[in-house]
Design an enzyme around this catalytic site. Structure first.
Site, short mmCIF file in Angstrom:
data_model
loop_
_atom_site.label_atom_id
_atom_site.label_comp_id
_atom_site.label_asym_id
_atom_site.label_seq_id
_atom_site.Cartn_x
_atom_site.Cartn_y
_atom_site.Cartn_z
N HIS A 96 0.82 -1.22 0.00
CA HIS A 96 0.00 0.00 0.00
C HIS A 96 0.85 1.26 0.00
O HIS A 96 0.33 2.35 -0.20
CB HIS A 96 -0.89 0.05 1.25
N GLU A 147 -3.22 2.97 2.25
CA GLU A 147 -2.85 3.40 0.90
C GLU A 147 -3.28 4.85 0.67
O GLU A 147 -2.53 5.66 0.12
CB GLU A 147 -3.51 2.49 -0.15
N THR A 183 -6.52 2.63 -5.43
CA THR A 183 -6.37 1.68 -6.54
C THR A 183 -7.44 0.60 -6.59
O THR A 183 -7.68 0.02 -7.65
CB THR A 183 -5.00 0.97 -6.44
N CYS A 195 -6.44 0.20 -10.23
CA CYS A 195 -5.45 -0.74 -10.78
C CYS A 195 -6.08 -1.68 -11.80
O CYS A 195 -7.25 -2.03 -11.70
CB CYS A 195 -4.77 -1.46 -9.63
S1 SF4 Z 1 -1.90 -4.95 -8.24
FE1 SF4 Z 1 -3.65 -3.66 -7.67
S2 SF4 Z 1 -4.66 -4.73 -5.99
FE2 SF4 Z 1 -2.63 -5.58 -6.21
S3 SF4 Z 1 -1.39 -4.45 -4.73
FE3 SF4 Z 1 -1.21 -3.44 -6.72
S4 SF4 Z 1 -2.78 -1.87 -6.67
FE4 SF4 Z 1 -3.27 -3.29 -5.03
#
Ligand code: SF4
Length: 290
Positions: free
Chosen positions: A74, A126, A163, A195
């Site tokens: 995070h 985060e 994210t 994300c």
């Molecule tokens: S890939 Fe996406 S869900 Fe996984 S740690 Fe990174 S930001 Fe978080």
């Protein structure tokens, strides 16, 4: 007809969690253990495995006893990282590249004079870290109620997202914000920092939810992305969230013919496999096959 059990893909660790675990496991093996500032991933089973390797969780920087600390996927604020370095503590970062993207976006917006708004849970590590990267006044929120206290609105408003948020909900938030800012001569910037893994995971889970009469979301209680996933699919079909196979109640399965299973980004594949086997057992106890 037997009960059909289907697992959504992707399930299990996302790339960021997999990467963080690789780093902390390697360091723990090389050094016979290491301290971790907060849980590297929000999953009790994974954390227990790390503790068995000699890793120790500290909840506050003041509790760090050794000369090195691992920070989570995070991320942390630059101030905290600087404070640790000033104390001579080696910072081993496992910040996910997607989180880093949100952090640098917040920093760039703040440098250009934008009020940084982070669409996310204010108390989540985060989100705190992203605000820290903005380095000044910023807002972390999931609703547009804050607008009432900002009249007139600052001319420059820049928005990023935690994210793991749900894209459709982020979109609704943005629409409200844009309509509030529209007539006020604003300079509005939006950086979509949700994300890719989460976006795909949520889309596939939502698709699966339309085909089944029950969804099980597997993940740790503390996991924000698991919580968001459960909230999303619960709008489509009856949904339960479980941390392990032992939490499945037979009463949930009565009359269900199609069951979907999906894991959060911090859920190990082994936990998913256990849930799938348990479901098969429970549904065959009904005289049905999986
Ligand atoms: S890939 Fe996406 S869900 Fe996984 S740690 Fe990174 S930001 Fe978080």
């Amino acid at each position: 007809m037997g009960v059909k059990i289907e697992k959504a893909a992707p399930s299990g660790f996302c790339s960021g969690v997999g990467r963080a675990l690789e780093i902390v496991t390697r360091v723990a093996r090389e050094r016979g253990g290491v301290e971790m500032l907060g849980a590297v991933v929000h999953n009790a089973r994974v954390m227990a495995e790390l503790e068995a390797l000699g890793c120790r969780v500290v909840t506050s920087p003041a509790d760090i006893r050794g000369g090195a600390v691992v920070t989570s996927a995070h991320g942390v604020s630059p101030e905290l990282e600087d404070e640790l370095k000033r104390r001579g503590i080696e910072v081993i970062s496992t910040t996910c590249p997607f989180v880093r993207r949100a952090q640098t976006a917040a920093r760039e917006l703040a440098r250009k004079g934008f009020l940084v708004v982070v669409y996310g849970e204010a108390a989540h590590p985060e989100v705190k870290g992203i605000l820290g990267w903005a380095g000044g006044p910023g807002i972390a929120t999931l609703d547009t109620g804050f607008l009432a206290s900002l009249q007139p609105l600052p001319r420059r408003i820049g928005v990023v997202s935690q994210t793991t948020q749900v894209p459709a909900q982020f979109q609704r938030f943005i629409k409200k914000l844009v309509s509030a800012a529209f007539t006020q001569n604003s300079d509005f910037r939006l950086l979509d920092t949700i994300c890719h893994d989460i976006r795909e995971r949520q889309a596939q889970a939502a698709r699966l939810a339309t085909r089944v009469d029950l969804m099980l979301i597997v993940g740790g209680r503390e996991s924000a992305n698991t919580r968001h996933l459960a909230r999303l699919v619960a709008r489509i079909t009856p949904t339960h969230r479980v941390a392990s196979a032992g939490e499945i109640s037979q009463s949930w399965l009565a009359g269900k013919q199609r069951i979907g299973v999906v894991g959060g980004a911090s859920t190990p594949e082994s936990a998913l496999e256990e849930v799938l086997s348990r479901l098969k057992e429970l549904t065959s106890d009904h005289g049905q096959s999986g």
